[in-house]
Scaffold this motif. Structure first.
Motif, PDB file in Angstrom:
ATOM      1  N   GLY A   1       0.803  -1.209   0.000  1.00 33.33           N
ATOM      2  CA  GLY A   1       0.000   0.000   0.000  1.00 33.33           C
ATOM      3  C   GLY A   1       0.838   1.262   0.000  1.00 33.33           C
ATOM      4  N   LEU A   2       0.462   2.201   0.891  1.00 32.08           N
ATOM      5  CA  LEU A   2       1.162   3.475   0.966  1.00 32.08           C
ATOM      6  C   LEU A   2       2.602   3.308   1.436  1.00 32.08           C
ATOM      7  N   ALA A   3       2.870   2.255   2.205  1.00 34.78           N
ATOM      8  CA  ALA A   3       4.231   2.029   2.693  1.00 34.78           C
ATOM      9  C   ALA A   3       5.200   1.835   1.537  1.00 34.78           C
ATOM     10  N   ALA A   4       4.744   1.184   0.469  1.00 37.20           N
ATOM     11  CA  ALA A   4       5.620   0.934  -0.678  1.00 37.20           C
ATOM     12  C   ALA A   4       6.081   2.243  -1.296  1.00 37.20           C
ATOM     13  N   GLU A   5       5.159   3.197  -1.437  1.00 39.16           N
ATOM     14  CA  GLU A   5       5.522   4.480  -2.020  1.00 39.16           C
ATOM     15  C   GLU A   5       6.458   5.247  -1.090  1.00 39.16           C
ATOM     16  N   GLY A   6       6.182   5.201   0.218  1.00 39.87           N
ATOM     17  CA  GLY A   6       7.031   5.890   1.181  1.00 39.87           C
ATOM     18  C   GLY A   6       8.453   5.354   1.180  1.00 39.87           C
ATOM     19  N   TYR A   7       8.586   4.028   1.137  1.00 43.45           N
ATOM     20  CA  TYR A   7       9.915   3.434   1.103  1.00 43.45           C
ATOM     21  C   TYR A   7      10.643   3.786  -0.188  1.00 43.45           C
TER      22      TYR A   7
END
Length: 470
Positions: A112-118
């Motif tokens: 989810g959003l974690a992938a984009e943040g990383y």
């Protein structure tokens, strides 16, 4: 070297002034005291001297998305992310050391959003290290070359070069106050030098501006509030490492030789970096050798309290004897055909061996690639266009075409594609894109067992493992 904010410099110290002083910069295990606290944690932690039999990767340039690169590093991570190579650190990131590389694996599953943040956090680390590289090279200080970042087995993985030396965290136990103050002054020189790299905008920002809208891994909301608070009239948004803890400072022979841990770097200025340093970094060290309990011991908390003093000790200057990461010729994507699947790799990131074996490289040939950092998604791929045909000019009327002007580059979006580490080189024109894609192999079936060829019918040209000759 290990990036270990959680441990900081709080390590045991049961030495006394009567004990013989050990060499703080020793890396040979046989010469390190048996009571050294980090040896019991991991023999790989915080100490490194290159050896002839070190694992040396095939790809040693700054990372750019390429199927061959992704396939190679996927197999390397699967093979070496085991308990044998673990640095056994706590916190949000695991770390594994093998030869000349460090593999860092975020414990949180990427979705989810974690992938984009990383993806943006990885890009920030890469861009920040590259911006600092040229400036710090001039004073003989190295930065890790980021070889790879992306998602493997559902985890965010970064792989970087290892800087020869000892982390200040590990050396601290064996340093006296004068040595620590000298290294602190050199670190202030590094802060001052980074401070000459200014932002192109009049506001706080990470080097990767897309990261501003995301939560950076392991960064508390209070820390973020300090970094992005309303601008003060005295604010100067110069480049700040923002995580100058002893575990990220590599030393050798009373000299800072490297700075690691660039993920939280940004244009925040020294005033904001000082607040974060004193409030959120674990920096209260134990007494060092030769310092009685009644004396004032050296501390790292006051790093930003004083300015760099050129008269205090030896200033950092370019040193020809300081080994910097080398660069190999960048292979093309055609090298993918030379890499065979690593069928004998059956370990996962927790070192238990519970993960399935690697995907075959065929999958990567068929289109699984990592997403690039920010600017590439808006940049068209290079192409060769046929020359426009013009009618033949009449004799005596031909004119010379006017020379075309070259456009300047934005310093914050300069090319990172193919830059060579620690050596001056022309910048490539191709810029990377925003996001880093997945080369995840979770759920892939194990490859079929290969039949061994008989001695009589041995074929020439059989592909070997991607690790052969490493």
């Amino acid at each position: 070297m290990a990036e270990m904010e959680e441990a900081g410099a709080n390590h045991a110290n049961d030495s006394t002034a009567t004990k013989p002083k050990a060499n703080p910069y020793e890396t040979s295990l046989e010469h390190i005291p048996s009571d050294d606290p980090f040896i019991s944690q991991s023999v790989h932690y915080g100490r490194y001297t290159p050896r002839a039999d070190d694992f040396t990767p095939r790809f040693m340039h700054w990372y750019r998305p390429d199927p061959a690169v992704n396939a190679f590093w996927e197999q390397v991570a699967q093979k070496y992310c085991t308990s044998e190579y673990s640095l056994n650190i706590s916190g949000p990131r695991e770390a594994f050391a093998v030869g000349s590389i460090i593999i860092r694996v975020d414990r949180e599953l990427v979705d989810g959003l974690a992938a984009e943040g990383y993806s943006y956090a990885n890009e920030n680390e890469l861009l920040a290290a590259q911006k600092a590289e040229d400036s710090l090279r001039d004073i003989g200080v190295a930065v890790p070359v980021i070889y790879f970042y992306g998602t493997i087995e559902g985890r965010n993985v970064t792989i970087e070069s290892r800087i020869a030396g000892v982390s200040l965290e590990v050396a601290w136990k064996y340093l006296d106050r004068e040595q620590i103050e000298g290294l602190k002054n050199q670190s202030r020189q590094i802060i001052q030098r980074l401070g000459k790299i200014g932002s192109t905008t009049d506001e706080p920002s990470y080097v990767c501006r897309d990261l501003n809208a995301h939560n950076v891994p392991s960064v508390e909301s209070r820390e973020r509030d300090i970094l992005f608070t309303t601008k003060d009239k005295e604010d100067d948004f110069c480049l700040a490492h923002n995580n100058l803890v002893p575990s990220n400072i590599i030393v050798r022979d009373d000299r800072v030789v490297g700075i690691a841990g660039w993920r939280q770097c940004g244009y925040f200025g020294t005033a904001r970096a000082k607040k974060v340093h004193q409030l959120f970094r674990d920096l209260d060290p134990a007494p060092q050798n030769g310092v009685a309990s009644s004396e004032k011991i050296a501390t790292w908390t006051d790093l930003y309290d004083g300015a760099y003093d050129p008269s205090n000790g030896t200033p950092l200057v370019a040193n020809q004897d300081t080994p910097l990461p080398s660069v190999k010729t960048e292979p093309t994507s055609n090298d993918l055909d030379k890499i065979s699947p690593s069928n004998d790799v059956e370990t996962g990131f927790d070192g238990t061996g519970d993960y399935a074996t690697s995907k075959t490289v065929t999958n990567l040939k068929n289109g699984i690639t990592s997403r690039a950092p920010s600017s590439d998604r808006s940049s068209p791929a290079n192409s060769v266009k046929p020359a426009n045909k013009k009618p033949a000019a009449k004799k005596g009327t031909a004119k010379k075409p006017a020379p075309k002007k070259r456009k300047g580059n934005d310093p914050d979006t300069e090319s990172i594609d193919g830059r060579r580490s620690n050596t001056p080189a022309p910048r490539a024109s191709k810029t990377p894109g925003k996001k880093q894609g997945s080369v995840s192999i979770a759920g892939s079936p194990p490859p079929e067992e290969k039949k061994k060829p008989t001695k009589k019918k041995k074929k020439k040209g059989t592909q070997g493992s991607c690790y052969s000759g490493q």
